[in-house]
Design an enzyme around this catalytic site. Structure first.
Site, mmCIF file in Angstrom:
data_model
loop_
_atom_site.group_PDB
_atom_site.id
_atom_site.type_symbol
_atom_site.label_atom_id
_atom_site.label_comp_id
_atom_site.label_asym_id
_atom_site.label_seq_id
_atom_site.Cartn_x
_atom_site.Cartn_y
_atom_site.Cartn_z
ATOM 1 N N VAL A 33 28.634 34.120 43.433
ATOM 2 C CA VAL A 33 29.143 33.976 44.802
ATOM 3 C C VAL A 33 30.676 33.912 44.789
ATOM 4 O O VAL A 33 31.354 34.552 45.605
ATOM 5 C CB VAL A 33 28.568 32.692 45.455
ATOM 6 C CG1 VAL A 33 29.267 32.373 46.755
ATOM 7 C CG2 VAL A 33 27.065 32.836 45.676
ATOM 8 N N ASP A 34 31.208 33.145 43.861
ATOM 9 C CA ASP A 34 32.655 32.948 43.754
ATOM 10 C C ASP A 34 33.371 34.292 43.561
ATOM 11 O O ASP A 34 34.342 34.611 44.278
ATOM 12 C CB ASP A 34 32.896 32.030 42.541
ATOM 13 C CG ASP A 34 34.236 31.334 42.559
ATOM 14 O OD1 ASP A 34 34.944 31.425 43.584
ATOM 15 O OD2 ASP A 34 34.567 30.681 41.553
HETATM 16 N N1 AR6 Z 1 25.451 36.129 48.335
HETATM 17 C C1 AR6 Z 1 24.500 35.157 48.320
HETATM 18 N N2 AR6 Z 1 23.999 34.613 47.199
HETATM 19 C C2 AR6 Z 1 24.465 35.060 46.022
HETATM 20 C C3 AR6 Z 1 25.461 36.063 45.925
HETATM 21 C C4 AR6 Z 1 25.965 36.616 47.156
HETATM 22 N N3 AR6 Z 1 26.900 37.565 47.171
HETATM 23 N N4 AR6 Z 1 25.740 36.291 44.613
HETATM 24 C C5 AR6 Z 1 24.946 35.450 43.907
HETATM 25 N N5 AR6 Z 1 24.176 34.723 44.749
HETATM 26 P P1 AR6 Z 1 26.278 31.301 41.351
HETATM 27 P P2 AR6 Z 1 26.424 28.438 40.646
HETATM 28 C C6 AR6 Z 1 23.191 33.649 44.425
HETATM 29 O O1 AR6 Z 1 26.193 31.669 39.920
HETATM 30 O O2 AR6 Z 1 25.095 28.469 40.007
HETATM 31 C C7 AR6 Z 1 30.639 31.124 39.217
HETATM 32 O O3 AR6 Z 1 31.117 31.824 38.109
HETATM 33 C C8 AR6 Z 1 22.703 33.583 43.002
HETATM 34 O O4 AR6 Z 1 21.596 34.465 42.838
HETATM 35 O O5 AR6 Z 1 27.171 32.091 42.234
HETATM 36 O O6 AR6 Z 1 26.781 27.296 41.538
HETATM 37 C C9 AR6 Z 1 31.571 29.978 39.629
HETATM 38 O O7 AR6 Z 1 32.938 30.284 39.400
HETATM 39 C C10 AR6 Z 1 22.312 32.128 42.889
HETATM 40 O O8 AR6 Z 1 21.003 31.919 43.416
HETATM 41 O O9 AR6 Z 1 26.763 29.757 41.533
HETATM 42 C C11 AR6 Z 1 31.106 28.857 38.747
HETATM 43 O O10 AR6 Z 1 31.680 28.909 37.465
HETATM 44 C C12 AR6 Z 1 23.282 31.396 43.807
HETATM 45 O O11 AR6 Z 1 23.873 32.421 44.625
HETATM 46 C C13 AR6 Z 1 29.616 29.082 38.649
HETATM 47 O O12 AR6 Z 1 29.418 30.495 38.845
HETATM 48 C C14 AR6 Z 1 24.384 30.624 43.099
HETATM 49 O O13 AR6 Z 1 24.791 31.319 41.923
HETATM 50 C C15 AR6 Z 1 28.854 28.343 39.708
HETATM 51 O O14 AR6 Z 1 27.480 28.513 39.451
#
Ligand code: AR6
Length: 175
Positions: A33-34
């Site tokens: 997401v980030d």
């Molecule tokens: N829209 C909605 N959901 C999404 C998207 C999107 N564009 N992309 C991924 N997801 P994560 P965390 C889902 O890894 O676990 C980063 O590197 C994904 O499938 O984004 O909190 C940060 O910088 C998952 O279910 O966040 C941190 O280092 C959910 O969003 C770390 O990842 C969260 O996945 C944070 O990890």
């Protein structure tokens, strides 16, 4: 009264007042997401994040807390950056995960946001089991007094959507 909704898709496409970012403590970007938020939102968001690092958060943003920047090129007014806890099988970190939602809503209220889009925080790179993360997320939002009229969970994959839908039904909410 807050309406909780579940929508499929990409959080960067949501036209809402505030988009919540599943950030890391550095506030300087990452994957998931980030990465998507910084790619779609352009360099202005990162510029504001760097300013926050050199002013309020020189040690980084602690897990469970939240802070806002502008939303750059996203179709939103603000991005609220929050840091989820990394999953641990030896330590119960559910309070920190709940705190991400409560603190993000507190920041949204301070901004006057009426609509907010959340991802499933900590369920990607931070490896939280999605059913448990959904329970914590929905309970936290359900139990928080807020002026945000719509809390929209934007869920990119089916497993997360099913888990959130099931838990929301148990809580007697909408979706
Ligand atoms: N829209 C909605 N959901 C999404 C998207 C999107 N564009 N992309 C991924 N997801 P994560 P965390 C889902 O890894 O676990 C980063 O590197 C994904 O499938 O984004 O909190 C940060 O910088 C998952 O279910 O966040 C941190 O280092 C959910 O969003 C770390 O990842 C969260 O996945 C944070 O990890």
């Amino acid at each position: 009264m807050t309406n909780i909704t579940l929508v499929p898709g990409d959080i960067t496409r949501q036209a809402v007042d505030a988009v919540v970012n599943a950030a890391n403590s550095s506030l300087l970007g990452g994957g998931g997401v980030d990465g998507a938020i910084h790619r779609a939102g352009g360099p202005e968001i990162l510029r504001e994040c760097r300013a926050l690092r050199s002013s309020r958060y020189s040690e980084g943003l602690p897990a469970g807390q939240a802070v806002a920047t502008g939303a750059g090129l996203l179709p939103a007014h603000w991005v609220i950056h929050t840091v989820g806890p990394v999953w641990s099988c030896s330590e119960d970190r559910s309070e920190l995960l709940g705190s991400c939602y409560v603190e993000s809503l507190r920041v949204a209220d301070a901004l006057g946001a009426r609509t907010a889009a959340f991802p499933a925080i900590s369920t990607g790179a931070y490896r939280w089991p999605v059913a448990e993360a959904a329970r914590i997320a929905l309970r936290a939002v359900h139990g928080t007094e807020t002026g945000v009229a719509e809390v929209r969970f934007v869920l990119i994959d089916n497993t997360a959507r099913d888990a959130f839908a099931e838990t929301l039904q148990q809580l007697g909410g909408s979706g």
